[in-house]
Write a protein that holds these residues in place. Sequence first.
Motif, PDB file in Angstrom:
ATOM      1  N   GLN A 158       0.899  -0.988   0.280  1.00 15.25           N
ATOM      2  CA  GLN A 158      -0.261   0.251  -0.137  1.00 15.25           C
ATOM      3  C   GLN A 158       0.551   1.488  -0.281  1.00 15.25           C
ATOM      4  OE1 GLN A 158      -2.899  -0.360   3.216  1.00 15.25           O
ATOM      5  NE2 GLN A 158      -3.431   1.754   2.540  1.00 15.25           N
ATOM      6  N   THR A 177      -0.278   4.971  -0.312  1.00 12.82           N
ATOM      7  CA  THR A 177      -0.980   6.203  -0.032  1.00 12.82           C
ATOM      8  C   THR A 177      -2.217   5.207   0.472  1.00 12.82           C
ATOM      9  OG1 THR A 177      -1.913   7.327  -0.956  1.00 12.82           O
ATOM     10  CG2 THR A 177      -2.453   6.143  -2.345  1.00 12.82           C
ATOM     11  N   SER A 198      -5.874   4.645   2.640  1.00 14.12           N
ATOM     12  CA  SER A 198      -6.626   4.149   2.782  1.00 14.12           C
ATOM     13  C   SER A 198      -8.249   4.822   1.533  1.00 14.12           C
ATOM     14  CB  SER A 198      -7.531   3.176   3.797  1.00 14.12           C
ATOM     15  OG  SER A 198      -6.653   1.942   4.266  1.00 14.12           O
ATOM     16  N   GLU A 244      -6.360   1.398  -1.572  1.00 16.35           N
ATOM     17  CA  GLU A 244      -6.533   2.594  -1.684  1.00 16.35           C
ATOM     18  C   GLU A 244      -7.904   3.610  -2.386  1.00 16.35           C
ATOM     19  OE1 GLU A 244      -2.086   2.243  -1.673  1.00 16.35           O
ATOM     20  OE2 GLU A 244      -3.124   2.353  -3.879  1.00 16.35           O
TER      21      GLU A 244
END
Length: 366
Positions: free
Chosen positions: A127, A129, A131, A189
């Motif tokens: 990940q 950036t 959520s 994201e």
Amino acid sequence: MTDKEKQSGKSTEGMLDYNENSSAQLQLVRLLSPLVRELVHSMDAPCAEFKIVDYGCGPGVNSIEMVKPAIEACLEKFSDTPIVVCHSDQVGNDWNTLFELVSGSDGYAHIAKGIRTEAAIGSFYDQVTSSETVSIGTCIFASHWLSQGIQLDSAGTVWFADLLSDARRIVDRIAQKDWTQFLLQRALEIRAGGFLVVGTLGSVPDTSEKNGIAASGRGIYRAIYVVAQTMAEDGLISSESLESFLFSLWFMTEAEARHTLVKNPELKTAFEIYRISVEPSPTKASDIFEDHIQEPGTYAEKYVGYIRAFGDSTLRTHLFGSNSVNSEHLDQLMTEFYNRLAHLYESETNKYACEVWHLVVVLRRK
Ligand SMILES: C[S@@+](CC[C@H](N)C(=O)[O-])C[C@H]1O[C@@H](n2cnc3c(N)ncnc32)[C@H](O)[C@@H]1O
């Protein structure tokens, strides 16, 4: 070899002269721009900011051209919503070039006041950036790079499409796992109603090929093998190093791209499939440098530039590095390789042409 090259386990790092040698990528960006515009126009307003993320952005020009239609459509549809553009890539990307271009005359900083630019540094297999913040994510010519460098018995080839039996099955499994992982991260994201647009190189069924698929770029990977083999025959590199060297990439067929989206329960719940297609590039599908075929010298120069831009770091780190005693020797091996490659393209011209099929995957976050 530098320490950085020795330590790198990544499949790509430090792509060379990229902006000058990435016309094939720019062509796909231009092709997808109207679609990106249409997707933004079809969306509901975001809660706070309108966030655009370009995953595997590279050093500049194409990433800028990819986010521009999203910015313009956002300004048309949600005039007073703050816009955030996030460029995401690995630590070794040429970030300085990218940020100079963002505020340069062809950049997007001047399109409207207050566009905030961010960088998210890391692997898109994680990940990168926060959520549920992304309104539209794009990923151009990048998701075909696997999450790890691969070394296995790959006698007779340097890439996935010509691998046989167990070797092919091993890399196939890694590729499927990586694609699933990439999509699971984007599912975290992208906000509800947001879109993911992936455009990359694809493969199509072809019964005349040993694995039943014709993969984009098959000519250039075969040219790389032919040239490296002459260097092994001349004792410049060891045969063992060549027979275990592999570019860590996989160009999916339409069925492969679709498989995990319909089989993985989390992905099935997260995404609605808007489009999955593999089609020949609308222009220069059978040879990206066909315009130069009448001038073999220029034709060869174009191919060497293109291969160097995406392949230099991989070749240095994973093939020629282990055959060199110091950085000077490594540079000599690289120069020899590119000279031989230029000679091959000059004498054989389009025997090793790069064909292009575009894989486009567009998903809507439910
Ligand atoms: C061929 S360049 C494409 C750049 C740009 N999207 C374009 O269209 O010109 C591939 C990019 O993907 C990036 N990349 C490869 N694997 C990655 C990963 N696991 N995470 C983030 N970026 C990655 C590379 O660093 C490189 O900048």
